[in-house]
Design an enzyme around this catalytic site. Sequence first.
Site, PDB file in Angstrom:
ATOM      1  CE  LYS A  48     -11.812 -23.073  63.905  1.00 19.74           C
ATOM      2  NZ  LYS A  48     -12.233 -21.951  62.764  1.00 19.74           N
TER       3      LYS A  48
ATOM      4  N   GLY B  40     -11.262 -23.597  58.242  1.00 19.39           N
ATOM      5  CA  GLY B  40     -10.527 -22.189  57.944  1.00 19.39           C
ATOM      6  C   GLY B  40     -10.005 -21.979  59.510  1.00 19.39           C
TER       7      GLY B  40
ATOM      8  CB  THR C 126     -11.201 -21.634  54.075  1.00 14.68           C
ATOM      9  OG1 THR C 126     -11.512 -19.712  53.987  1.00 14.68           O
ATOM     10  CG2 THR C 126     -10.534 -21.896  52.828  1.00 14.68           C
TER      11      THR C 126
ATOM     12  CD  GLU D 243     -15.556 -23.345  63.973  1.00 11.44           C
ATOM     13  OE1 GLU D 243     -15.615 -23.066  61.636  1.00 11.44           O
ATOM     14  OE2 GLU D 243     -14.843 -22.015  64.659  1.00 11.44           O
TER      15      GLU D 243
ATOM     16  N   GLY E 162     -14.289 -15.888  63.299  1.00 14.06           N
ATOM     17  CA  GLY E 162     -15.066 -14.493  62.921  1.00 14.06           C
ATOM     18  C   GLY E 162     -16.151 -15.383  62.121  1.00 14.06           C
ATOM     19  N   GLY E 163     -16.655 -16.655  62.535  1.00 12.86           N
ATOM     20  CA  GLY E 163     -17.497 -16.906  61.534  1.00 12.86           C
ATOM     21  C   GLY E 163     -18.564 -17.963  62.257  1.00 12.86           C
TER      22      GLY E 163
HETATM   23  C1  5RP Z   1     -15.912 -19.771  61.804  1.00 14.80           C
HETATM   24  C2  5RP Z   1     -14.214 -19.714  61.705  1.00 14.80           C
HETATM   25  C3  5RP Z   1     -13.777 -19.985  60.211  1.00 14.80           C
HETATM   26  O1  5RP Z   1     -13.348 -20.634  59.836  1.00 14.80           O
HETATM   27  C4  5RP Z   1     -12.551 -18.395  60.616  1.00 14.80           C
HETATM   28  O2  5RP Z   1     -13.552 -17.591  60.103  1.00 14.80           O
HETATM   29  C5  5RP Z   1     -12.753 -18.200  58.682  1.00 14.80           C
HETATM   30  O3  5RP Z   1     -13.693 -17.963  58.003  1.00 14.80           O
HETATM   31  P1  5RP Z   1     -13.448 -17.741  55.975  1.00 14.80           P
HETATM   32  O4  5RP Z   1     -12.865 -19.135  55.818  1.00 14.80           O
HETATM   33  O5  5RP Z   1     -14.457 -17.308  55.797  1.00 14.80           O
HETATM   34  O6  5RP Z   1     -12.462 -16.699  56.005  1.00 14.80           O
HETATM   35  O7  5RP Z   1     -13.526 -19.706  62.703  1.00 14.80           O
HETATM   36  O8  5RP Z   1     -16.305 -18.979  63.277  1.00 14.80           O
END
Ligand code: 5RP
Length: 236
Positions: free
Chosen positions: A102, A90, A36, A111, A104-105
Site C-alpha cells: 500500500k 484499497g 477505490t 492507513e 501508492g497514493g
Molecule cells: C493509498 C493507497 C491506495 O489504497 C492504493 O494506492 C490503491 O489505490 P487505488 O485504489 O487508487 O488503485 O495505498 O496510499
Amino acid sequence: MSGELSPIDKAKFVAAKRAAEFVESGMRVGLGTGSTAAWLVRCLGERVREEGLRFRGVPTSARTADLAREVGIEVISLDEARWLDLTIDGADEFDANLSLIKGGGGALLQEKIVATASDQMVVIADAAKEVETLGAFPLPVEVIPFGWPTSQALVEETLVSMDVMGRSATLRMNGERPYVTDEGNHILDLHLGRIGNPRQLAMVLNQIPGVVENGLFIDICDQVVIGYSDGRVETR
Ligand code: 5RP
C-alpha cells in the site's frame, strides 16, 4: 452514481459497493485513501442519504476527509474513536496470504495506523491487484525529510542483504519538488521486482533511522473484496 465507467473503474466500483454493505449503523469505520476507497466513500454517502445509515468515519488522509464530509458522512479523528470496528481500504498489490503493498497514493502511514486499530480490515481491489509474489509495484517507504538522502542510502544498502530482485530507492516527486505526505514526510519508492520475504523486509526497513513506516501490510488484512470489470465480485 456509477454512470458510464471505464472497465477498471467498474471493477473498483463494484468491489467498493459490496464492501459498503459491511458497514452497520453505530460502527466506527476507517476510510481508506485512493480511487477505490473514494468509490467506497461515495457508496457510503449514498447509504447515509438514502437509507439513513448512521456511522462515524475515520479518514486516512485529508483527501478522504474532504470527500467524506462532502457526501454527508460524520467524520471523527482516530484520537476520538480510539478503536474501530472496521477499516475498508484499497491496495496496490495483494497476495494469497492477504499481505499487501500500500501507499501508492502516499497515505500509508495513517492507513497502517488506522487499519491496525481496527477489529477488521477489508481490502477492496480490482482483480489486477492480485499477484503471486509482491514487489512488481514499487514499495513506498515514508521517511522524514531530515537527511533523507542518508536514509535512502541506508535503505539501498539494507536491500543488498535481502531476498529482493531490485535495489533502487527513488524519491517520489510532485512536479519539481519532493512529494510531501499529510504528515510532512517524503516517500522513497523501492523498485524491488520481487519480495521473497515480505515479513522480514517490513521489519528490517522500520529499523533504519529516518524511516517512519513502510507500505508492506502483513497480518493486517482479514478479507479482500475483488471486483471485475464485468460486474462480478469475489471475496477471499
Ligand atoms: C493509498 C493507497 C491506495 O489504497 C492504493 O494506492 C490503491 O489505490 P487505488 O485504489 O487508487 O488503485 O495505498 O496510499
